[in-house]
Design a protein around this motif. Structure first.
Motif, PDB file in Angstrom:
ATOM      1  N   ALA A 172      64.983  13.807  56.568  1.00 23.09           N
ATOM      2  CA  ALA A 172      63.765  14.052  57.629  1.00 23.09           C
ATOM      3  C   ALA A 172      64.461  14.066  59.027  1.00 23.09           C
ATOM      4  O   ALA A 172      64.019  14.947  59.977  1.00 23.09           O
ATOM      5  N   ALA A 173      65.382  13.215  59.202  1.00 22.92           N
ATOM      6  CA  ALA A 173      66.156  12.813  60.625  1.00 22.92           C
ATOM      7  C   ALA A 173      66.942  14.431  60.772  1.00 22.92           C
ATOM      8  O   ALA A 173      66.924  15.001  62.015  1.00 22.92           O
ATOM      9  N   GLY A 174      67.278  14.862  59.633  1.00 25.73           N
ATOM     10  CA  GLY A 174      68.355  16.055  59.981  1.00 25.73           C
ATOM     11  C   GLY A 174      67.230  17.189  60.180  1.00 25.73           C
ATOM     12  O   GLY A 174      67.745  17.943  61.271  1.00 25.73           O
ATOM     13  N   LEU A 175      66.347  17.235  59.637  1.00 23.76           N
ATOM     14  CA  LEU A 175      65.203  18.302  59.925  1.00 23.76           C
ATOM     15  C   LEU A 175      64.593  18.183  61.408  1.00 23.76           C
ATOM     16  O   LEU A 175      64.369  19.197  62.030  1.00 23.76           O
ATOM     17  N   ASN A 215      65.303  -4.528  73.534  1.00 20.13           N
ATOM     18  CA  ASN A 215      64.272  -5.171  74.250  1.00 20.13           C
ATOM     19  C   ASN A 215      62.917  -4.750  74.016  1.00 20.13           C
ATOM     20  O   ASN A 215      61.839  -5.466  74.407  1.00 20.13           O
ATOM     21  N   SER A 216      62.577  -3.790  73.369  1.00 19.54           N
ATOM     22  CA  SER A 216      61.298  -3.168  73.257  1.00 19.54           C
ATOM     23  C   SER A 216      61.078  -2.394  71.889  1.00 19.54           C
ATOM     24  O   SER A 216      61.652  -1.200  71.681  1.00 19.54           O
ATOM     25  N   GLU A 217      60.226  -3.098  71.084  1.00 16.79           N
ATOM     26  CA  GLU A 217      59.826  -2.441  69.788  1.00 16.79           C
ATOM     27  C   GLU A 217      59.048  -1.149  70.060  1.00 16.79           C
ATOM     28  O   GLU A 217      59.313  -0.323  69.101  1.00 16.79           O
ATOM     29  N   THR A 218      58.298  -1.104  70.786  1.00 14.84           N
ATOM     30  CA  THR A 218      57.471  -0.056  71.288  1.00 14.84           C
ATOM     31  C   THR A 218      58.296   1.221  71.360  1.00 14.84           C
ATOM     32  O   THR A 218      57.925   2.211  71.031  1.00 14.84           O
ATOM     33  N   LEU A 219      59.257   0.978  72.336  1.00 17.49           N
ATOM     34  CA  LEU A 219      60.130   2.240  72.840  1.00 17.49           C
ATOM     35  C   LEU A 219      60.738   2.760  71.433  1.00 17.49           C
ATOM     36  O   LEU A 219      61.250   3.987  71.431  1.00 17.49           O
ATOM     37  N   SER A 220      61.196   1.697  70.425  1.00 14.21           N
ATOM     38  CA  SER A 220      61.988   2.337  69.399  1.00 14.21           C
ATOM     39  C   SER A 220      61.040   3.085  68.361  1.00 14.21           C
ATOM     40  O   SER A 220      61.440   3.900  67.901  1.00 14.21           O
ATOM     41  N   LEU A 221      59.843   2.666  68.568  1.00 12.53           N
ATOM     42  CA  LEU A 221      59.014   3.431  67.462  1.00 12.53           C
ATOM     43  C   LEU A 221      58.573   4.732  68.085  1.00 12.53           C
ATOM     44  O   LEU A 221      58.502   5.753  67.477  1.00 12.53           O
ATOM     45  N   ILE A 222      58.675   4.809  69.337  1.00 12.20           N
ATOM     46  CA  ILE A 222      58.392   6.243  69.917  1.00 12.20           C
ATOM     47  C   ILE A 222      59.579   7.132  69.951  1.00 12.20           C
ATOM     48  O   ILE A 222      59.386   8.334  69.705  1.00 12.20           O
ATOM     49  N   CYS A 223      60.627   6.384  69.890  1.00 15.83           N
ATOM     50  CA  CYS A 223      61.880   7.398  69.606  1.00 15.83           C
ATOM     51  C   CYS A 223      62.044   7.663  68.141  1.00 15.83           C
ATOM     52  O   CYS A 223      62.041   6.693  67.152  1.00 15.83           O
ATOM     53  N   PRO A 224      62.346   8.721  67.859  1.00 16.84           N
ATOM     54  CA  PRO A 224      62.659   9.379  66.614  1.00 16.84           C
ATOM     55  C   PRO A 224      63.556   8.516  65.680  1.00 16.84           C
ATOM     56  O   PRO A 224      63.380   8.133  64.429  1.00 16.84           O
ATOM     57  N   LEU A 225      64.709   8.326  66.083  1.00 15.41           N
ATOM     58  CA  LEU A 225      65.686   7.532  65.474  1.00 15.41           C
ATOM     59  C   LEU A 225      65.450   5.906  65.419  1.00 15.41           C
ATOM     60  O   LEU A 225      65.656   5.321  64.394  1.00 15.41           O
ATOM     61  N   LEU A 227      62.186   5.137  65.093  1.00 20.96           N
ATOM     62  CA  LEU A 227      61.089   5.182  63.965  1.00 20.96           C
ATOM     63  C   LEU A 227      61.882   5.271  62.767  1.00 20.96           C
ATOM     64  O   LEU A 227      61.374   4.653  61.679  1.00 20.96           O
ATOM     65  N   ILE A 228      62.628   6.353  62.370  1.00 19.63           N
ATOM     66  CA  ILE A 228      63.117   6.392  60.975  1.00 19.63           C
ATOM     67  C   ILE A 228      64.002   5.040  60.559  1.00 19.63           C
ATOM     68  O   ILE A 228      63.925   4.655  59.206  1.00 19.63           O
ATOM     69  N   GLN A 229      64.321   4.140  61.430  1.00 17.24           N
ATOM     70  CA  GLN A 229      65.249   2.967  60.990  1.00 17.24           C
ATOM     71  C   GLN A 229      64.084   2.011  60.635  1.00 17.24           C
ATOM     72  O   GLN A 229      64.499   0.976  59.746  1.00 17.24           O
ATOM     73  N   ARG A 230      62.689   2.035  60.912  1.00 18.71           N
ATOM     74  CA  ARG A 230      61.776   1.152  60.493  1.00 18.71           C
ATOM     75  C   ARG A 230      61.467   1.534  58.968  1.00 18.71           C
ATOM     76  O   ARG A 230      60.548   0.740  58.604  1.00 18.71           O
ATOM     77  N   HIS A 238      59.769   1.095  53.675  1.00 15.72           N
ATOM     78  CA  HIS A 238      58.539   1.338  54.050  1.00 15.72           C
ATOM     79  C   HIS A 238      58.760   3.047  54.139  1.00 15.72           C
ATOM     80  O   HIS A 238      59.649   3.387  54.843  1.00 15.72           O
ATOM     81  N   TRP A 239      57.567   3.696  53.554  1.00 13.42           N
ATOM     82  CA  TRP A 239      57.748   5.149  53.535  1.00 13.42           C
ATOM     83  C   TRP A 239      57.084   5.642  54.744  1.00 13.42           C
ATOM     84  O   TRP A 239      57.262   6.902  55.328  1.00 13.42           O
ATOM     85  N   TRP A 240      56.116   4.960  55.396  1.00 15.25           N
ATOM     86  CA  TRP A 240      55.205   5.607  56.392  1.00 15.25           C
ATOM     87  C   TRP A 240      55.946   6.043  57.565  1.00 15.25           C
ATOM     88  O   TRP A 240      55.490   7.041  58.310  1.00 15.25           O
ATOM     89  N   PRO A 241      57.271   5.848  57.958  1.00 19.24           N
ATOM     90  CA  PRO A 241      57.779   6.452  59.126  1.00 19.24           C
ATOM     91  C   PRO A 241      58.375   7.789  58.828  1.00 19.24           C
ATOM     92  O   PRO A 241      58.476   8.804  59.695  1.00 19.24           O
ATOM     93  N   VAL A 242      58.535   8.290  57.493  1.00 16.48           N
ATOM     94  CA  VAL A 242      58.972   9.548  57.154  1.00 16.48           C
ATOM     95  C   VAL A 242      57.924  10.498  57.351  1.00 16.48           C
ATOM     96  O   VAL A 242      58.254  11.673  57.995  1.00 16.48           O
TER      97      VAL A 242
END
Length: 534
Positions: A172-175, A215-225, A227-230, A238-242
């Motif tokens: 998914a990250a590759g796509l 520093n910021s969980e929200t910023l990480s969730l916004i970023c695709p990289l 997000l996929i680490q979550r 957890h499958w929901w980030p895919v």
């Protein structure tokens, strides 16, 4: 809109045929790299050493480099594998996808192939659509091979569900970055620019993810990289980030389609920067031109090598406790009472980073061949420039860059180490420079091999990457898996002294340097004799 996609299916088959070797090699290499590491971790790290290892990751430098740490309370082999390998595999997958998409979009436009296809009854968006479908096929294949391969290893705590999630997540990250490359293929007027913009975008997202993880969980969730680490592979699975990342991919792909539908052939939305009316004095020389072509790559790789050195240097403050509780690291770095654990650990680090530093010097050496294949070298040689002189420019730059990158590693380690070690003087900058520069003869042999192939077998220059893969396997994987010593001696890095336990054998280093010189000289001889574009 329907007519815009006419004959996409036939173009997919055509692109898959063109990619049958390159993409297959990418899939096999990436899958093997991912799969081989898993049992190594399982066999060499017990629960105590894993807990000691995770303590070294609890600092901002390592979190910024590898992402958040999950499963700390019960740090299983799967959690350790996911924490240490996930982002590195994604980086390689990003490179594969960026080159794949740009090669069949902007690259084909530059070579005139897209114009030929558009002269046939194909839709305006057919080529881009076929390229993205091909990217889906390649990434799905990579996800399945990697996921099933990891599950087949039957490593403790690495079950089928987590393994398939690992494969799907990297696919998914590759796509997503394939879609990013498709956008920049519309924006840039050159394939080189599209690749550069794509990697810059990856670098920016990586930086945003690093800041967010610290520093910021929200910023990480916004970023695709981020997000996929979550997905928290092998921990919570957890499958929901895919699906969220795939939806973002669809959106970015739609932007690429929209831009392609209104763009003229061989044009881009980011205009090329107007150059000078007259070239500078430096650029008028063959060496200046060669340096200009390699400049951005050299700068980027210098930053990468410095950052990798700094990342390893940042864990030296807690290295005694970590290595002391790890039978695996005690085995591969050969602890003894005469030298400090920090110095012995640096021995392993310099070996690994020197292998990674081989990649940019080979790229620099092979740059001449890519210029030749693209037909740009003819313009240079039509002037009063000899083949030997022009080849010498790239050879000199390759050798100089090898010195530059080894110094970058030493500087990175030293910069981070002095801020975390209780006794920074234990690792002086002079010692670190010596420990890294001693690898130069091995790097020079690799450069010599690349030059030999350019002169003797220009169509087989990819073979140097095969030999590098063997070298990496014998030196890095062999170090962990305990491969026979004779296998390690088939690569030049096997003859480099491991400071501080080994004394520097100048005779061996001179022999390696002479071998590199001979390979380079033979490459020059055959290069002068062979036909261009051979």
């Amino acid at each position: 809109m329907r007519g815009n996609f006419d004959y996409s299916g036939r173009l997919v088959r055509f692109i898959l045929r063109r990619e049958r070797i390159v993409s297959s090699l990418w899939i096999v290499i990436l899958a093997l790299f991912s799969i081989v590491i898993a049992p190594t971790l399982g066999n060499n790290f017990d629960a105590t050493s894993r807990q000691a290892f995770v303590e070294t990751l609890k600092n901002p430098g390592m979190i910024a480099l590898m992402g958040p740490i999950y499963g700390v309370d019960n740090y299983t082999v799967g959690a350790m594998y996911s924490n240490t390998m996930f982002l590195w595999v994604i980086m390689a997958v990003v490179v594969m996808n960026v080159f794949l998409v740009v090669r069949h979009t902007r690259g084909d436009e530059e070579k005139g192939r897209s114009e030929v296809l558009r002269s046939l009854p194909t839709g305006r968006l057919a080529n881009l659509n076929a390229t993205m479908i091909t990217a889906v096929v390649v990434n799905v294949a990579l996800a399945l091979v990697t996921g099933l391969g990891l599950a087949a290893m039957r490593v403790e705590s690495m079950d089928l569900a987590g393994s398939m999630l690992f494969g799907v997540a990297i696919g998914a990250a590759g796509l997503f970055f394939a879609a990013v490359a498709a956008v920049f293929a519309q924006l840039s007027v050159t394939s080189r620019g599209a690749i550069a913009y794509s990697f810059v975008a990856f670098g920016i997202l990586y930086f945003i993810r690093a800041i967010g993880d610290i520093n910021s969980e929200t910023l990480s969730l916004i970023c695709p990289l981020g997000l996929i680490q979550r997905t928290q592979i092998y921990v919570e699975n957890h499958w929901w980030p895919v699906p969220i990342l795939l939806l973002e991919t669809v959106g970015v792909t739609a932007i690429a389609y929209a831009l392609n539908s209104i763009r003229d052939m061989e044009q881009g939305f980011i205009p090329a920067k107007p150059g000078r009316k007259e070239a500078s004095v430096f650029l008028r020389s063959p060496f200046g031109l060669s340096l200009r072509l390699l400049r951005n790559s050299l700068i980027a790789w210098f930053i990468v090598m410095f950052s990798l050195g700094a990342a390893y240097g940042s864990i030296l403050g807690d290295i005694d406790r970590f290595v002391g509780q790890s039978d695996f690291y005690q085995k591969i770095i050969k602890i003894n009472d005469e030298f400090s654990i920090a110095k012995m650990f640096i021995t392993m680090v310099t070996s690994i980073l020197s292998l990674i530093g081989t990649i940019p010097v080979i790229i620099a050496a092979l740059k001449l061949r890519s210029e030749e294949k693209d037909g740009r070298m003819e313009h240079v040689l039509s002037r009063a420039v000899s083949r030997t002189k022009y080849l010498a420019c790239y050879v000199v730059l390759s050798f100089l860059s090898s010195v530059l990158f080894q110094c970058a590693i030493a500087l990175g380690i030293y910069t981070a180490a002095v801020s975390v070690m209780p006794n920074p003087s234990e690792l002086s900058l002079g010692y670190l420079l010596q420990a890294n520069l001693v690898y130069l003869p091995a790097l020079w042999v690799m450069i010599g091999g690349a030059i030999l192939l350019i002169g003797l077998l220009p169509k087989a220059t990819v073979a140097i990457w095969g030999y590098f893969g063997f070298t990496f396997f014998a030196a890095f994987i062999g170090m962990a898996a305990g491969l026979p010593e004779w296998l390690n001696k088939l690569n030049p890095f096997g003859y480099i002294p491991q400071l501080p336990t080994d004394t520097i054998n100048f005779v061996t280093l001179v022999i390696l340097t002479v071998i590199a010189a001979i390979l380079t000289a033979v490459g020059f001889i055959f290069y002068r004799k062979r036909d261009m574009m051979a």
